[in-house]
Design an enzyme around this catalytic site. Structure first.
Site, PDB file in Angstrom:
ATOM      1  N   CYS A 130       0.811  -1.225   0.000  1.00  0.00           N
ATOM      2  CA  CYS A 130       0.000   0.000   0.000  1.00  0.00           C
ATOM      3  C   CYS A 130       0.843   1.274   0.000  1.00  0.00           C
ATOM      4  O   CYS A 130       0.316   2.362  -0.264  1.00  0.00           O
ATOM      5  CB  CYS A 130      -0.943   0.010   1.202  1.00  0.00           C
ATOM      6  N   HIS A 187      -3.013   7.131   3.633  1.00  0.00           N
ATOM      7  CA  HIS A 187      -3.537   5.925   2.993  1.00  0.00           C
ATOM      8  C   HIS A 187      -4.789   5.513   3.751  1.00  0.00           C
ATOM      9  O   HIS A 187      -4.783   5.437   4.977  1.00  0.00           O
ATOM     10  CB  HIS A 187      -2.482   4.822   3.042  1.00  0.00           C
ATOM     11  N   ASN A 244     -10.936   0.694   0.462  1.00  0.00           N
ATOM     12  CA  ASN A 244      -9.477   0.658   0.526  1.00  0.00           C
ATOM     13  C   ASN A 244      -8.958   0.215  -0.836  1.00  0.00           C
ATOM     14  O   ASN A 244      -9.120  -0.942  -1.219  1.00  0.00           O
ATOM     15  CB  ASN A 244      -9.027  -0.313   1.617  1.00  0.00           C
TER      16      ASN A 244
END
Length: 316
Positions: A113, A240, A270
């Site tokens: 990520c 994030h 997400n």
């Protein structure tokens, strides 16, 4: 160091955006209270025509258009992706072909990520060399395919792509001011992929939230300290997205004003490394983020990677 400007941004969401009512059944039905606490109301699931390269090319083209550039102006392309990795060929060459970027060289990176911020830092390094002037950094993820069917992960995970154009250029309102990259191998085993290709977490969610939030805050604070910037001087914080719990931990540990946090977790889920550029693109287009606004972003990724960046975006 030469100034690296951020002159364009773009994003792509799948055509099929699923509401909670459209999701397949869960192993155990979730109450309305549980669904609200998780906080995702819609997410995109890419179809067979929306591959990693295709989504990346759409986001990249939109970023180039905002920067006022043709694809042939790009010297290098960095594509962040981990959810659909390929051995050979990787995705970046196909993205270059789809864009028509005939002069550029390109390659894939992972870093989970945190991949997009790692890509920004890598591009910054290349653009210090006078041989290269312009870079396109893209994150493109099929995150929805890494959740076990029937699990809560299918509620949270979505697909998307986002991109920034970086140029070695003075006198613009957009600029990559500083960044921090960190890797902690002591935590490399806390998450992995099952033989069925689904994400598995080997610690409790509460522990994961604390580790993720703490890691993001640590790298973010190092960037602020080195740049001589106080948190109060930052206009927007774009972490994030991860989960609602991770975001809450970041707000608490940084001591940030909640109204400064920008996220689209509720509306796209997400989307892994694509989360930060999609938020930037959405809120610039909405008029919330203005040219020259100071933005602090941070991300973590299984590995254990952490990254942060201090930047502003240009008028386009």
């Amino acid at each position: 160091m030469d100034t690296v400007a951020i002159t364009g941004h773009g994003s792509y969401l799948p055509r099929h955006m699923l509401s909670n009512a459209e999701l397949p059944p869960f192993d155990q039905p979730l109450s309305d209270d549980e669904m609200e606490r998780i906080g995702v109301h819609r997410r995109g699931w890419a179809d067979d025509t929306e591959g990693i390269a295709e989504m990346a090319a759409m986001a990249g083209q939109r970023a180039l258009e905002r920067a006022g550039l043709e694809a042939d102006a790009i010297d290098l392309l960095i594509l962040a992706n981990w959810t659909a990795r390929r051995y050979i060929p990787e995705h970046a060459p196909r993205v270059l072909r789809l864009l028509g970027a005939k002069r550029a060289f390109g390659w894939d990176i992972s870093c989970a990520c945190a991949g997009f911020l790692y890509g920004l830092g890598t591009a910054h390094g290349f653009l210090q060399n006078p041989r290269w002037s312009r870079a396109l950094v893209i994150a493109s993820e099929h995150t929805s395919r890494r959740g076990r069917p029937g699990s809560k992960a299918k509620l949270i995970l979505g697909d998307a792509a986002g991109a920034f154009v970086l140029e070695r250029k003075e006198g613009t309102s957009g600029r990559l001011i500083d960044f921090e990259l960190a890797t902690d191998g002591a935590h490399h085993e806390i998450m992995d992929i099952s033989p069925e290709s689904w994400v598995r977490t080997h610690i409790q969610q509460k522990e994961l939230n604390a580790l993720a939030g703490g890691s993001m805050c640590a790298v973010a604070q190092r960037v602020l300290d080195r740049s001589g910037v106080a948190l109060d001087d930052v206009d927007w914080i774009i972490p994030h997205s991860g989960t609602a719990g991770v975001q809450a931990t970041v707000v608490r540990e940084l001591g940030a004003a909640p109204e400064k946090i920008l996220a689209n977790f509720d509306s796209i889920g997400n989307v892994s490394s694509a989360s930060i550029p999609t938020v930037v693109d959405q809120f610039v287009r909405a008029g919330t983020i203005r040219p020259g606004d100071l933005i602090l972003s941070a991300a973590v990724g299984t590995g254990w990677y952490a990254a942060a960046a201090l930047y502003s975006v240009g008028a386009g």
